[in-house]
Design an enzyme around this catalytic site. Structure first.
Site, PDB file in Angstrom:
ATOM      1  N   GLU A  88     -29.302 -65.369-106.967  1.00 31.84           N
ATOM      2  CA  GLU A  88     -29.677 -66.498-106.316  1.00 31.84           C
ATOM      3  C   GLU A  88     -30.662 -67.094-106.988  1.00 31.84           C
ATOM      4  O   GLU A  88     -30.096 -68.257-107.652  1.00 31.84           O
ATOM      5  CB  GLU A  88     -30.399 -65.740-104.771  1.00 31.84           C
ATOM      6  CG  GLU A  88     -30.893 -67.323-103.989  1.00 31.84           C
ATOM      7  CD  GLU A  88     -31.478 -66.587-102.801  1.00 31.84           C
ATOM      8  OE1 GLU A  88     -32.012 -67.278-102.072  1.00 31.84           O
ATOM      9  OE2 GLU A  88     -32.176 -65.559-102.728  1.00 31.84           O
ATOM     10  N   HIS A 121     -24.261 -62.145 -93.820  1.00 27.92           N
ATOM     11  CA  HIS A 121     -25.548 -62.490 -94.628  1.00 27.92           C
ATOM     12  C   HIS A 121     -26.192 -62.991 -93.417  1.00 27.92           C
ATOM     13  O   HIS A 121     -26.389 -64.226 -93.546  1.00 27.92           O
ATOM     14  CB  HIS A 121     -25.184 -63.045 -95.763  1.00 27.92           C
ATOM     15  CG  HIS A 121     -26.518 -63.266 -96.764  1.00 27.92           C
ATOM     16  ND1 HIS A 121     -26.386 -63.219 -98.055  1.00 27.92           N
ATOM     17  CD2 HIS A 121     -27.860 -63.224 -96.576  1.00 27.92           C
ATOM     18  CE1 HIS A 121     -27.647 -63.402 -98.665  1.00 27.92           C
ATOM     19  NE2 HIS A 121     -28.602 -63.314 -97.539  1.00 27.92           N
ATOM     20  N   HIS A 159     -30.313 -62.410 -91.816  1.00 27.37           N
ATOM     21  CA  HIS A 159     -31.430 -61.715 -91.737  1.00 27.37           C
ATOM     22  C   HIS A 159     -32.171 -61.823 -90.348  1.00 27.37           C
ATOM     23  O   HIS A 159     -32.351 -62.859 -90.070  1.00 27.37           O
ATOM     24  CB  HIS A 159     -32.675 -62.139 -92.688  1.00 27.37           C
ATOM     25  CG  HIS A 159     -32.346 -62.176 -94.242  1.00 27.37           C
ATOM     26  ND1 HIS A 159     -32.492 -60.871 -94.949  1.00 27.37           N
ATOM     27  CD2 HIS A 159     -31.652 -62.776 -95.054  1.00 27.37           C
ATOM     28  CE1 HIS A 159     -32.040 -60.844 -96.007  1.00 27.37           C
ATOM     29  NE2 HIS A 159     -31.401 -62.123 -96.290  1.00 27.37           N
ATOM     30  N   HIS A 206     -29.217 -58.433-102.978  1.00 27.13           N
ATOM     31  CA  HIS A 206     -29.460 -59.807-103.345  1.00 27.13           C
ATOM     32  C   HIS A 206     -29.148 -59.894-104.797  1.00 27.13           C
ATOM     33  O   HIS A 206     -30.105 -59.121-105.359  1.00 27.13           O
ATOM     34  CB  HIS A 206     -30.529 -60.531-102.670  1.00 27.13           C
ATOM     35  CG  HIS A 206     -30.267 -60.590-101.082  1.00 27.13           C
ATOM     36  ND1 HIS A 206     -30.128 -59.756-100.236  1.00 27.13           N
ATOM     37  CD2 HIS A 206     -30.772 -61.816-100.356  1.00 27.13           C
ATOM     38  CE1 HIS A 206     -29.925 -60.283 -98.997  1.00 27.13           C
ATOM     39  NE2 HIS A 206     -30.543 -61.712 -99.296  1.00 27.13           N
ATOM     40  N   ASP A 245     -27.710 -66.769 -93.481  1.00 26.89           N
ATOM     41  CA  ASP A 245     -28.701 -66.254 -94.360  1.00 26.89           C
ATOM     42  C   ASP A 245     -29.988 -66.170 -93.530  1.00 26.89           C
ATOM     43  O   ASP A 245     -30.250 -64.894 -92.749  1.00 26.89           O
ATOM     44  CB  ASP A 245     -29.114 -67.194 -95.503  1.00 26.89           C
ATOM     45  CG  ASP A 245     -29.844 -66.468 -96.276  1.00 26.89           C
ATOM     46  OD1 ASP A 245     -30.421 -65.363 -96.444  1.00 26.89           O
ATOM     47  OD2 ASP A 245     -30.469 -66.968 -97.376  1.00 26.89           O
ATOM     48  N   ASP A 246     -30.951 -67.310 -93.177  1.00 35.87           N
ATOM     49  CA  ASP A 246     -31.971 -67.406 -92.156  1.00 35.87           C
ATOM     50  C   ASP A 246     -31.927 -68.564 -91.657  1.00 35.87           C
ATOM     51  O   ASP A 246     -32.608 -69.663 -91.802  1.00 35.87           O
ATOM     52  CB  ASP A 246     -33.270 -67.314 -93.010  1.00 35.87           C
ATOM     53  CG  ASP A 246     -33.661 -65.856 -93.934  1.00 35.87           C
ATOM     54  OD1 ASP A 246     -33.944 -64.981 -93.430  1.00 35.87           O
ATOM     55  OD2 ASP A 246     -33.214 -66.231 -95.255  1.00 35.87           O
TER      56      ASP A 246
END
Length: 345
Positions: free
Chosen positions: A207, A20, A22, A204, A285-286
């Protein structure tokens, strides 16, 4: 209670798979500024420090607004190469051995950046990483859920020539961006088409959206993995289903804390889900926006929740088991994980 330095070292040096991440979310402010200067792009921030100050988001949408502003500096194949190479360097340093990386073509094609520029730069960096570091990787094309079904279909058709060439590493599709008001069923036909094409499916869900979105992603989109999925904890029957099916959850704790999904990392549901037998995995994630790559996420989560060495072994195994690697490759990495953790028990 903080974990011991010995356990922290074992976690840091353990083989891991990242499922996961990005790639656009790995764009650090320093590189953002360098690319803006290279491309003559005017940013709404005067300095790197101003960008970092803007990282005080309150929710997913305020983060996404900043995320899309940052993506505006990505214009050439070299830009995508540089961003991807920078992520790989961080991942390799954290002992990530395999990554399944999300990219958002619509973020770029909407700015008239051609698909071949996006994919070409990312893939060239991943090819170089495999040669230089033995870094294994695949790509997952994500549809932006705040855009229309028609836009997703157009993106899929434009991407098909690249998807059909194995050299481009694209093995599946995902669904990201704003959950609120964009339920999984909005993309039911798109995912059915992708399944017919033989693509792996993830989305996704759960969340900011409810546990029902996780159920809908499983039943309507027929996904094989749930990205985030932490709100599943609100539905006991769903938790039992996830545990029985071993459909993995790709959980990103620092992201959840930063976006106020949980007010404090100590409140996070990861341990409850793990203890219930769910196939929980742990990711960044980011990372440029949420303050941490893989090891930072792992260590922060272990310290906040008081997780054990046995939990770390399980999470590392889960990351490879949940990957879309061929079974023989999974077996090799699972053996490496077992050797690492059993050497310390």
């Amino acid at each position: 209670m903080p974990i011991s330095p010995a356990l922290a070292e074992r976690i840091a040096t353990s083989p891991k798979a990242e499922l996961h991440i990005h790639i656009e979310g790995s764009l650090e402010p320093e590189l953002m500024f360098a690319l803006a200067e290279r491309n003559g792009v005017k940013l709404p921030y005067a300095s790197v420090d101003e960008v970092r100050a803007a990282y005080a988001f309150n929710d997913l949408q305020s983060f996404l607004d900043l995320y899309y502003a940052g993506a505006s500096v990505l214009l050439t194949e070299q830009d995508f190469y540089d961003m991807t190479a920078a992520y790989v360097a961080r991942a390799v340093a954290d002992n990530v051995r395999h990554a399944e990386i999300f990219f958002d073509p619509q973020t770029h094609t909407a700015r008239d950046v051609p698909m071949h520029v996006v994919i070409g730069g990312i893939v060239r960096a991943l090819d170089d990483a495999e040669r230089a570091h033995g870094f294994s990787s695949r790509l997952i094309l994500c549809f932006l859920r705040h855009l229309s079904e028609a836009d997703a279909f157009d993106t899929l058709e434009a991407a098909l020539p690249y998807i059909q060439d194995p050299a481009n590493r694209i093995i599946g599709v995902g669904l990201d961006s704003s959950e609120r008001g964009n339920p999984p069923e909005k993309f039911a036909r798109v995912f059915a088409r992708c399944k017919a094409l033989g693509l792996r499916l993830v989305a996704h869900a759960g969340e900011e959206g409810p546990a029902q979105y996780v159920i809908d992603a499983l039943d309507i989109l027929q996904v094989e993995r749930i990205d985030h999925g932490v709100r599943a904890i609100d539905d006991a029957a769903l938790v039992k289903r996830l545990a029985a099916s071993r459909v993995a959850l790709t959980v990103c704790p620092l992201s959840n804390e930063k976006l106020k999904v949980y007010p404090d990392l100590r409140d996070h549901s990861l341990k409850q889900l793990l203890d219930a037998g769910c196939a929980v995995t742990l990711h960044s994630d980011d990372p440029a926006y949420f303050g941490g790559y893989m090891n930072t996420n792992w260590l922060a989560t272990f310290n906040a929740l008081g997780l054990s060495a046995a939990d770390a072994h399980t999470l590392a195994r889960n990351s490879f088991e949940a990957s879309f690697l061929p079974e023989q490759d999974k077996a090799l990495w699972l053996n490496a994980v077992d050797i690492h953790w059993r050497a310390h028990t």
